[in-house]
Scaffold this motif. Sequence first.
Motif, short mmCIF file in Angstrom:
data_model
loop_
_atom_site.label_atom_id
_atom_site.label_comp_id
_atom_site.label_asym_id
_atom_site.label_seq_id
_atom_site.Cartn_x
_atom_site.Cartn_y
_atom_site.Cartn_z
N HIS A 70 27.44 -25.66 44.71
CA HIS A 70 28.89 -25.64 44.79
C HIS A 70 29.42 -24.85 45.99
N ALA A 71 28.64 -23.93 46.48
CA ALA A 71 29.10 -23.12 47.61
C ALA A 71 27.92 -22.44 48.28
N LEU A 72 28.17 -22.07 49.50
CA LEU A 72 27.19 -21.36 50.30
C LEU A 72 27.93 -20.22 50.99
N ALA A 73 27.36 -19.03 50.94
CA ALA A 73 28.02 -17.89 51.58
C ALA A 73 26.95 -16.97 52.17
N THR A 74 27.34 -16.28 53.20
CA THR A 74 26.44 -15.31 53.81
C THR A 74 27.16 -13.96 53.91
N ALA A 75 26.37 -12.93 54.00
CA ALA A 75 26.91 -11.59 54.22
C ALA A 75 25.96 -10.89 55.18
N GLN A 134 20.31 -1.34 51.01
CA GLN A 134 21.47 -2.06 51.52
C GLN A 134 21.57 -3.51 51.03
N ALA A 135 20.45 -4.13 50.77
CA ALA A 135 20.42 -5.55 50.40
C ALA A 135 21.27 -5.89 49.17
N PRO A 136 21.22 -5.10 48.10
CA PRO A 136 22.04 -5.45 46.93
C PRO A 136 23.54 -5.50 47.24
N ARG A 137 24.01 -4.61 48.07
CA ARG A 137 25.43 -4.60 48.44
C ARG A 137 25.82 -5.86 49.21
N LEU A 138 24.96 -6.25 50.15
CA LEU A 138 25.22 -7.47 50.91
C LEU A 138 25.13 -8.70 50.02
N ALA A 139 24.15 -8.72 49.14
CA ALA A 139 23.98 -9.85 48.23
C ALA A 139 25.19 -9.99 47.31
N ALA A 140 25.69 -8.88 46.80
CA ALA A 140 26.86 -8.92 45.92
C ALA A 140 28.07 -9.48 46.66
N ARG A 141 28.22 -9.11 47.93
CA ARG A 141 29.33 -9.63 48.71
C ARG A 141 29.20 -11.14 48.93
N ALA A 142 27.99 -11.60 49.22
CA ALA A 142 27.76 -13.04 49.42
C ALA A 142 28.01 -13.82 48.14
N VAL A 143 27.55 -13.30 47.00
CA VAL A 143 27.77 -13.98 45.73
C VAL A 143 29.26 -14.05 45.41
N ASP A 197 31.74 -14.03 47.48
CA ASP A 197 32.36 -15.00 48.38
C ASP A 197 32.05 -16.43 47.96
N ALA A 198 30.80 -16.69 47.58
CA ALA A 198 30.41 -18.04 47.16
C ALA A 198 31.14 -18.45 45.89
N LEU A 199 31.25 -17.54 44.94
CA LEU A 199 31.98 -17.84 43.71
C LEU A 199 33.45 -18.13 44.00
N ASP A 200 34.01 -17.38 44.91
CA ASP A 200 35.41 -17.59 45.28
C ASP A 200 35.59 -18.96 45.93
N VAL A 201 34.70 -19.32 46.83
CA VAL A 201 34.78 -20.64 47.49
C VAL A 201 34.64 -21.77 46.47
N ALA A 202 33.73 -21.59 45.52
CA ALA A 202 33.48 -22.62 44.51
C ALA A 202 34.52 -22.62 43.41
N GLY A 203 35.34 -21.58 43.33
CA GLY A 203 36.31 -21.48 42.24
C GLY A 203 35.63 -21.31 40.90
N MET A 204 34.54 -20.56 40.90
CA MET A 204 33.76 -20.38 39.67
C MET A 204 33.72 -18.91 39.29
N LYS A 205 33.33 -18.68 38.02
CA LYS A 205 33.07 -17.33 37.53
C LYS A 205 31.56 -17.16 37.45
N ARG A 206 31.10 -15.91 37.51
CA ARG A 206 29.65 -15.71 37.52
C ARG A 206 28.99 -16.21 36.25
N GLU A 207 29.72 -16.27 35.13
CA GLU A 207 29.14 -16.78 33.89
C GLU A 207 28.79 -18.26 33.99
#
Length: 111
Positions: free
Chosen positions: A4-9, A79-88, A90-100
Motif C-alpha cells: 500500500h505504501a513505500l517510505a524511507t527515512a 539509531q535504526a529503530p528511530r529511523l524505522a519508526a519514522r519510515a513506518v 510515513d508509510a502508514l500516513d501515505v496509505a491511510g492505514m493504522k498500524r493495526e
Amino acid sequence: MYLHALATAVPPLALTQPQCWDKLNLSSAKGRLHKRSRLLLHGILHGSNGIRTRHFADPDIDRIFDRDADALHAHFRSQAPRLAARAVADALDVAGMKREQLDALLVCPCT
C-alpha cells in the motif's frame, strides 16, 4: 496482502561524495590505509556511480573513520529503530492505514 505504501527515512546529516573524501583525508584513518585502498576509495567517492550523497546517523562525522566496526554497529543499533519508526509512520500516513491493519512490514537497512 498488497503493498500500500513505500517510505524511507534517512539520517539528517548528508554529505556529497567529495565531502566524504574530504572527511577521510582529514582523519587519522587515511594514514592507516594502504595506497591501493586510498585509490579505491578515491574512485568510489569521485567516480560516476550514481551516488550523490551519503547520509550519516552519527553526528560526530569528523571521527567516523576512527571508529571500529563494533562501535559503528552499536551506533547503528541505537539509531535504526528511530529511523524505522519514522519510515513506518510515513508509510502508514501515505496509505491511510493504522498500524493495526498491517499484515507485514518489509525493512531494508543500509549501513
